[in-house]
Design a protein around this motif. Structure first.
Motif, PDB file in Angstrom:
ATOM      1  N   ILE A   2       0.847  -1.186   0.000  1.00 27.08           N
ATOM      2  CA  ILE A   2       0.000   0.000   0.000  1.00 27.08           C
ATOM      3  C   ILE A   2       0.883   1.235   0.000  1.00 27.08           C
ATOM      4  CG2 ILE A   2      -1.717   1.296   1.301  1.00 27.08           C
ATOM      5  CD1 ILE A   2      -2.765  -1.347   2.371  1.00 27.08           C
ATOM      6  N   LYS A   3       0.558   2.173  -0.888  1.00 26.10           N
ATOM      7  CA  LYS A   3       1.346   3.399  -0.985  1.00 26.10           C
ATOM      8  C   LYS A   3       0.432   4.589  -1.213  1.00 26.10           C
ATOM      9  CE  LYS A   3       2.356   1.850  -5.613  1.00 26.10           C
ATOM     10  NZ  LYS A   3       1.505   0.714  -5.410  1.00 26.10           N
ATOM     11  N   ARG A   4       0.996   5.753  -1.098  1.00 22.83           N
ATOM     12  CA  ARG A   4       0.254   7.001  -1.297  1.00 22.83           C
ATOM     13  C   ARG A   4      -0.392   6.993  -2.675  1.00 22.83           C
ATOM     14  NH1 ARG A   4       1.766  12.310  -3.115  1.00 22.83           N
ATOM     15  NH2 ARG A   4       0.422  13.814  -2.101  1.00 22.83           N
ATOM     16  N   ILE A  48      -5.363   6.723  -0.018  1.00 22.11           N
ATOM     17  CA  ILE A  48      -4.266   6.864   0.928  1.00 22.11           C
ATOM     18  C   ILE A  48      -3.555   8.191   0.681  1.00 22.11           C
ATOM     19  CG2 ILE A  48      -2.045   5.917   1.689  1.00 22.11           C
ATOM     20  CD1 ILE A  48      -4.324   4.114   2.497  1.00 22.11           C
ATOM     21  N   CYS A  88       1.314   7.253   4.670  1.00 22.83           N
ATOM     22  CA  CYS A  88       1.557   6.006   5.395  1.00 22.83           C
ATOM     23  C   CYS A  88       2.460   6.339   6.575  1.00 22.83           C
ATOM     24  CB  CYS A  88       2.236   4.981   4.492  1.00 22.83           C
ATOM     25  SG  CYS A  88       1.311   4.613   2.990  1.00 22.83           S
ATOM     26  N   TRP A 106       3.856  -0.252   8.601  1.00 19.25           N
ATOM     27  CA  TRP A 106       2.874   0.828   8.695  1.00 19.25           C
ATOM     28  C   TRP A 106       2.011   0.571   9.924  1.00 19.25           C
ATOM     29  CZ3 TRP A 106       5.303   3.720   5.791  1.00 19.25           C
ATOM     30  CH2 TRP A 106       5.572   3.502   4.460  1.00 19.25           C
ATOM     31  N   PHE A 152      -2.693   4.925   8.584  1.00 16.55           N
ATOM     32  CA  PHE A 152      -2.803   5.557   7.278  1.00 16.55           C
ATOM     33  C   PHE A 152      -3.635   6.823   7.438  1.00 16.55           C
ATOM     34  CE2 PHE A 152      -2.538   1.023   5.885  1.00 16.55           C
ATOM     35  CZ  PHE A 152      -1.331   1.117   5.214  1.00 16.55           C
ATOM     36  N   GLN A 153      -3.209   7.887   6.790  1.00 17.77           N
ATOM     37  CA  GLN A 153      -4.058   9.070   6.678  1.00 17.77           C
ATOM     38  C   GLN A 153      -4.782   8.905   5.356  1.00 17.77           C
ATOM     39  OE1 GLN A 153      -2.125  12.889   6.319  1.00 17.77           O
ATOM     40  NE2 GLN A 153      -3.859  13.902   7.305  1.00 17.77           N
ATOM     41  N   VAL A 154      -6.116   8.936   5.406  1.00 14.65           N
ATOM     42  CA  VAL A 154      -6.914   8.649   4.220  1.00 14.65           C
ATOM     43  C   VAL A 154      -7.922   9.757   3.939  1.00 14.65           C
ATOM     44  CG1 VAL A 154      -6.691   6.147   4.498  1.00 14.65           C
ATOM     45  CG2 VAL A 154      -8.663   7.312   5.493  1.00 14.65           C
ATOM     46  N   THR A 173      -4.117   0.409  10.579  1.00 15.60           N
ATOM     47  CA  THR A 173      -3.964  -0.542   9.472  1.00 15.60           C
ATOM     48  C   THR A 173      -4.930  -1.707   9.594  1.00 15.60           C
ATOM     49  OG1 THR A 173      -2.191  -1.644  10.677  1.00 15.60           O
ATOM     50  CG2 THR A 173      -1.541   0.026   9.072  1.00 15.60           C
TER      51      THR A 173
END
Length: 76
Positions: A11-13, A32, A35, A45, A48-50, A63
């Motif tokens: 998982i990435k930005r 996302i 992270c 991680w 996450f800021q979403v 997570t």
């Protein structure tokens, strides 16, 4: 961690993920934004800021709430 996603490092930005806070609650799709690494194991991680695409709110989630990757950044 009890997250359904086996490898959180994938998982990435910019990725879109399925988020469900509790088993009996509704789910939503979020993008996302950031992270955040854990304090004990920097390679993992922790949060996450979403960006919730339904409400427009920006949230900080554990997570454990990520149930799957909907769309990765490199597919669009």
């Amino acid at each position: 961690m009890s997250s359904v996603v086996e490898d959180l490092h994938n998982i990435k930005r910019g990725d879109y993920v399925l988020v469900q806070r509790e088993a009996d609650k509704d789910w939503y799709i979020a993008e996302i934004i950031a992270c955040i690494e854990g304090p004990r194991i920097p390679e993992d991680w922790t949060f996450f800021q979403v960006h919730n695409i339904d409400t427009g709110f920006i949230e900080l989630i554990s997570t454990d709430y990520v149930k799957g990757i909907v769309k990765t950044r490199n597919t669009y």
